[in-house]
Enzyme design. Structure first.
Site, short mmCIF file in Angstrom:
data_model
loop_
_atom_site.label_atom_id
_atom_site.label_comp_id
_atom_site.label_asym_id
_atom_site.label_seq_id
_atom_site.Cartn_x
_atom_site.Cartn_y
_atom_site.Cartn_z
N LEU A 134 0.81 -1.23 0.00
CA LEU A 134 0.00 0.00 0.00
C LEU A 134 0.83 1.27 0.00
CD1 LEU A 134 -2.90 -0.98 2.42
CD2 LEU A 134 -2.98 -0.77 -0.05
N CYS A 180 2.97 -1.19 8.73
CA CYS A 180 1.56 -0.93 8.44
C CYS A 180 0.76 -2.22 8.30
CB CYS A 180 1.42 -0.10 7.17
SG CYS A 180 2.23 1.50 7.28
N HIS A 181 1.28 -3.20 7.55
CA HIS A 181 0.53 -4.43 7.30
C HIS A 181 1.38 -5.69 7.45
CE1 HIS A 181 -1.79 -1.25 5.25
NE2 HIS A 181 -2.76 -1.86 5.88
N GLY A 182 2.62 -5.54 7.89
CA GLY A 182 3.43 -6.70 8.22
C GLY A 182 4.21 -7.34 7.09
N PRO A 191 1.43 -9.27 3.12
CA PRO A 191 0.52 -9.09 1.98
C PRO A 191 1.13 -8.46 0.73
CG PRO A 191 0.17 -7.36 3.60
CD PRO A 191 1.19 -8.31 4.19
#
Length: 173
Positions: free
Chosen positions: A119, A137-139, A152
């Protein structure tokens, strides 16, 4: 019957016609040139097209962040252990398969755009299970070659166009 003046010898009228056309063409060109020239990029845009990085002061194991076209660029001076670990990864374990050799010009230097491919966050260096980068943020976890290993993010960190201009300088862009 045709006269000799109408067959091949130029008259004053022919000269005036050609001269008027030439002056008109120069006039049109002088009006159009500024309009075309203003479409060229300005000096600040041209200056951002490439950036030069002095790598002489980057210690082994250190990551330096520079800006290029408004994006963070990670320049990593990899240790022999990091290079060996990056080369030892089997391609079938990678989500976006790429050899370490295809991502670097010189094995000890890795240059990647520091934007997570999930992202658009900026990952943190020397983090995660592979001591590469970790995006909080999202790993997403990247290895020491900037390849996605967990999380992701669908793709590896992007390698920008760069070249070594000397033993101590890299030009990006």
């Amino acid at each position: 019957m045709a006269t000799s003046a109408s067959l091949g010898e130029p008259s004053r009228r022919d000269f005036l016609f050609i001269a008027t056309g030439a002056v008109g063409a120069v006039g049109v060109a002088s009006v159009i040139w500024p309009l075309i020239d203003q479409m060229n990029p300005d000096a600040s845009t041209l200056a951002a097209a490439s950036t030069e990085v002095d790598i002489s002061n980057i210690a082994v194991g250190q990551i330096v962040t520079v800006k290029w076209r408004g994006k963070p660029i990670f320049v990593r001076h990899r240790t022999p252990k990091e290079i060996e670990a990056a080369r030892a990864v089997p391609l079938d374990q990678l989500r976006d398969p790429a050899t370490d050799a295809s991502r670097v010009e010189k094995p000890e230097w890795l240059v990647v755009i520091g934007i997570c491919t999930h992202l658009g966050c900026v990952p943190l260096g020397h983090q995660g299970a592979y001591d590469g980068w970790f995006c909080p943020c999202h790993g997403s976890v990247y290895d020491t070659s900037g390849r996605i290993r967990q999380g992701p993010a669908p793709y590896n960190l992007v390698v920008p166009i760069y070249k070594f201009t000397s033993a101590t300088k890299i030009t990006i862009g």
